[in-house]
Motif scaffolding. Structure first.
Motif: not given
Lengths: 358, 358, 358, 358, 358
Positions: C4, C215-216, C219, C222-223, C226-227, C275-278, C281, C283
């Motif tokens: 991660r 999927t992980y 995620q 995405k995290r 966010l950070r 990139y966040r929106e991508m 997408g 997912m």
């Protein structure tokens, strides 16, 4: 095939590229046909209405001490519109916006007049029409330019003719208000139609067997709402600016009416957003409907297979041709086996009942 | 493999790290090749156009009493650009932004000139190009710096040459407006293309058998819209600030035109957001399409299995080899059994019909 | 197990509760180790650099007429930091924020100095580090407090030493700008890495067989976004306030540079949101990929079962042991039955072909 | 059954309807029990603390030249609170808000005092408590009204008693700041707990077999975050207004501390929104987990059925009792058939391997 | 069929189109029936209440030195309302808004009075009623116009009669505040009902077998929340403007009460948005519930099919009628085969146990 609401709402392509700004090129629906001119001259005592097909003819109807409403239907004859523009000394950019039917609603303040662009939404021959309309508000005249014949102003015309209400005693600013008010009133009709569509689809989803086409109908409704929203929302800002304008053209006593108009456009906007959110919710409902149906299908399959596959296996066992199968010779085997099978069957039924699948 | 729209829209990596601010490092597409210079000198009466490959040559074309438009294609030859910068006394940060093709659109006010960065979107050889462009607007000159040859200004050049419209009689501010207007007009073309793509995908989803690739096409479209949005949206703020600038470089009569330009960029932005929302809706439609198909597949399986598994079980029963199965000896057993099976078959069909699975 | 990205970005727990405000408690990564001090003294002509491990030693390096950059690595030795704070007369709340590594980016204006908090994002030993850094900008000194050794300022150090660019001739405000600029430049690197990760995952999804771990990974991405977003976004406001500050510490000529820095941080922010929106997408794409796969699995099952279950039933019929089954005796029954079965088989294949399941 | 975090966070019903505004009706948790009064009198040199159960007793502890902190635990004894209100001349609306535990955080400025409402979040007996608290800040007194015994102020009490930090030398405004600071510090603890919960659930989802209850746990977490958010977010505005108040009650030297407090509440808010978004992401992860599992289940079924259904059909063929089946007599038929079946089996395995289903 | 909360909340169609602005057309619920008039005359010492059915009668009750509250129930008798409007000199647009029950909440300032529109939400005969109400606040009178009989003002009437609280000593502005306060208090009741509905549905989802109707109940709840939101949210702005109005009609001492009212409406709004988000979350929970159930169904099917299909195949093998199947003759074949089958069965069970499907 699903009939789509949105088709008639689709706008033509944008203005042609590589033209200098202020170029007067008609961009609109092909069928707009002939340009026709309507002149309404009125004051408190008098009222005259003339239809003409040439601008020069029209000018002679103008009388002193009266408000003149000059209404043009059809924008493809740009020469006539330019003539009118010259007569009233309109800025070239205004003429460009009048004939460019893709122009979004706006309000521009010029020295001697206000220029307002809006979109009329109304039904004609059972189709929803999205028609481009421009207003020029001068001291004692109002010009309106419509994309095609047919509009939402018959109520205003009637009140002008019959001197009903305040319309003949108030100035040109009140006339523009009255016309915008008629446009916004028709938005309510369109939004009511959307709301009925939302509720009709909802009823269908409440039934157990909505047709598969419903997903397209929902998408189409969502799109229709988006397009109506796009025609209506910019007008909110236009009316808000109209309301707050410090301009001699707008008299104090008209302000209250414009306030009221602003309230109405806010209300239409809120309704649109409410139905929008409901329409989005419909898709969710449909997805759960599908999932529920799939669940039911799977249960039937599982129950049938789970009951009969083991029983078939047992029957298969005693269909084997081994020479030494002791049960085969016993006289009551067949009946005992039926008993065993019925017990298995009942146990399975009980199991599925307990799982609430039956 | 799916052809992706976005590939040509991808930007190069950011400026190199650990350089002092104001360092002039070209960051852009490798293929931008040679730097070429085009000088257009004009006033109301005269018009001259020169192509040159060295800055020194170019300077001599500058004439008095004329507006000079200096257009540079290709940014990799940073030395020439620095020479030009020195000649016009440009701030080092401006030079850095001119050659840094990742710079987002912006407007900066300096003492003697305005600096504007924008992105041109246009088609070249069937590919969508996202080209970095910078403007320097001085009192009697306009500098434009383009990433590569090819642009959207041919209409402006034609009007300059033929003195068509107001372009030769207005100042340098009008020229910048005309160039920005050409850029925004081409945004409309790009957005129209996106709208066609949305509608094409929608048509495919309306058909019963969209290809599996459609999910990648939708994603690609979503991405393309995001990237176009990112090129267009910052320009909205740039033009809004351009509109409201209190600066002697911008004459009053040009203000109306910039207002108009602002309207257009707002309209493009609204369209982008409309198509964006529609593109997002496509994914939902696709998901329901898949779910519907799966539902249909499951129904076929369930119907086949539910009908034939019990019948096979019955056949299995009478395939058992027990010595005492009374029905086996009876002469009409076989025919009666066929009857029973047909009845079961019909009951199942009736059951599925009532459930509307058939 | 999936590696991660975010692990190294996780922040320590918040400052301990029940302490009076202004209490200097180190809250940070355990491994920050020793505190080391670096003093760089420079003016246009001179440049000196000293490394020391005690504050008292460090003070003696300060020379007149020079800008002093005091850089502290490691915040666990709070006593040394308090000594420094006393020397420069720093407010107790500043000291608290310096050692509280969970403090979000901010800018505070004090009488004699500015206090700025930011987060450095950079790679160290292949891990992404999120390091707390504080700046104190005084008239002729700059203090920087870093959580640990290692930073993004080597480029600035080099330019100071070699007097490259404007850094030695401009004041302390320019030095702070240069350091913030280095931080923002490294944000671009981090964001580029995120963009590559997005594109790598996208490529995997375009392939037909993405691993389940994806999927992980999505995620996790995405995290991570966010950070990073949370480290970067507050700095946007900080730089905006830095830009608009009316303070003698910031000279006019530095303003243009800070404008430029503000542009850069806006650009990083926009990229992060893109990139966040991508990533969001991705997912959706994965979900449709799963659904498509499930659909395919179901089709195979349905085709196999639908073809062979009826055929097996027919075979079962003639496996029954009734004494009177007329077909059994007829010589060609077996061959006719094969014919019937092949016809059924072909009809099924045709049916599935027409449904486009094959 | 899942233990829910949110249960203890649920608020009682709203104030009773049909009461005139300013009616003092206690609305709160039933268990709040007895009202107890705590008086702390202090200045730089002295410190006294008294516990009493009647307001009259308490008043006599008030000494001149000291700051008095009057803390009331338990709001059900409204008579005592009204007595206190009369003594300090509090507006009836304030008294109503003090005992109405559903009142959201706010700040009101009155002539002689400030009134602040907040929510304390802390752990008591392993349960998260959401307790209503009101502050009245006067020139030399601070009143705090708490819903029940137990609070987050032990740190402040200790510092008052031991004269640790600046608390005894600063005025009543600093005391209110210190109390709010303690409340916000405990928000960090609560948010940390939420973050741990998010990470715990995430770990479970990373495992291959999350329990089905996890969906309820995620929902519960989402709800808990929403409720914490609702307690914390209004305080952001309260502290921002507290910070910007032009009021003699707040001294300049306290301003810096309130700034710092504002930073902290912003940080808590950002963290809440970060964990909120992560919690929403958990649901997505769970959905893909379910879909992946279903996919796997389907594959097993499809593989088993696809392999054995055709083989069973073949066996069924040769179980038929036709008199003329030539293969039956041939000596090696059985062995050849086994060969054929094994080939079919291997082909199926190869097919599934190539599809990566095995 | 599901009972829907929203039905009684649905508003009638919009005002009729093509009417001049200011036309008084009643638009509302058909059942509103008779118009009845209630006059309450009061000052500190006196209180009188009269019910009348004609406006003229009502006017004679008005006494000097008193506040008159004129309450009209039923808006269909527009003639009476116009009479009242003439008496109090109300603007025609106000009369239009009074009888147009689709008008959204607003506040308008006129020279001598304030005009406020709001929506009452309350329960009558177990149905949620959304009733249109208008206020005219004059110097010594308050007019209220309600759509129908029944309202939320009984508490206010009682306090007026019994001179309880401050209501008889304060002016007409306090009366309007008290009426609005009663309306907002009832919003709390409605919102509490929504919250109970949310929690009830949540409980049902926590159970393992929610009925299929729950999806409609959730949708209905979502819709109810949207409609309540739409009635409540515009009042937020109305009260905020009421609070900040510089108008002699509103006395200073009433301001504090209006502040308090504003707090309450903010709190209702926050609660509505909280329950809204929770209601949206319910849909997600339901979807995972469905998916989990489907997963379970699939597992049962897969386990049954995977165990018995291979066993049936084996039995089929030895049901074949080949003349040379060596195993058939061996005496222990049958028993060995049972052994083999049991081993296969146990291996399958073990496999499914290890996969945690059992």
């Amino acid at each position: 095939m699903v009939k789509r609401i949105t088709q008639s709402l689709r706008r033509p392509k944008m203005k042609s590229v590589n033209q200098p700004p202020g170029t007067v090129t008609y961009v609109g629906r092909k069928e707009s046909g002939e340009t026709s001119l309507e002149v309404i001259d009125y004051n408190k005592e008098n009222y005259e209405r003339h239809i003409s097909s040439s601008t020069e003819d029209a000018f002679k109807f103008e009388a002193e001490d009266r408000i003149t409403w000059f209404n043009i239907d059809g924008l493809s004859n740009t020469a006539e519109i330019e003539k009118l523009g010259k007569y009233y000394d309109l800025h070239p950019l205004i003429i460009e916006d009048i004939v460019n039917t893709t122009q979004r609603p706006k309000i521009d303040e010029y020295e001697d007049y206000l220029f307002i662009v809006a979109k009329m939404l109304y039904h004609q021959d059972d189709k929803l029409v999205n028609e481009h309309i421009s207003f020029v508000l001068g001291k004692d005249y109002v010009l309106t330019f419509q994309e095609a014949g047919g509009d939402v102003f018959d109520g205003v015309r009637g009140r002008l003719e019959k001197a009903y209400g305040r319309i003949r005693t108030n100035g040109s600013d009140y006339l523009v208000f009255a016309l915008l008010d008629a446009i916004v009133d028709h938005y309510f009709l369109v939004v009511d139609e959307l709301s009925e569509k939302v509720e009709k689809l909802e009823e269908q989803l409440f039934e157990s067997q909505p047709s598969d086409d419903i997903t397209y109908e929902i998408q189409d409704l969502k799109r229709a709402i988006l397009r109506v929203r796009r025609a209506v929302f910019p007008l909110k800002e236009v009316i808000s600016r109209f309301q707050n304008l410090e301009n001699d053209l707008i008299k104090t006593r008209t302000k209250n009416y414009i306030n009221d108009l602003h309230d109405h456009i806010l209300q239409v906007s809120e309704n649109i957003d409410l139905y929008r959110e409901m329409a989005w919710g419909l898709m969710d409902m449909y997805m759960t409907t599908i999932s529920n149906k799939m669940n039911e299908v799977m249960k039937v399959l599982t129950i049938m297979a789970s009951i009969f596959i083991p029983l078939t296996f047992i029957a298969g066992i005693y269909g084997m041709n081994f020479e030494y199968i002791p049960e085969l010779q016993w006289e009551y085997s067949y009946f005992v086996l039926w008993g065993v099978m019925i017990v298995i069957f009942l146990l399975m039924i009980y199991y599925f009942k307990r799982k609430k699948w039956l």
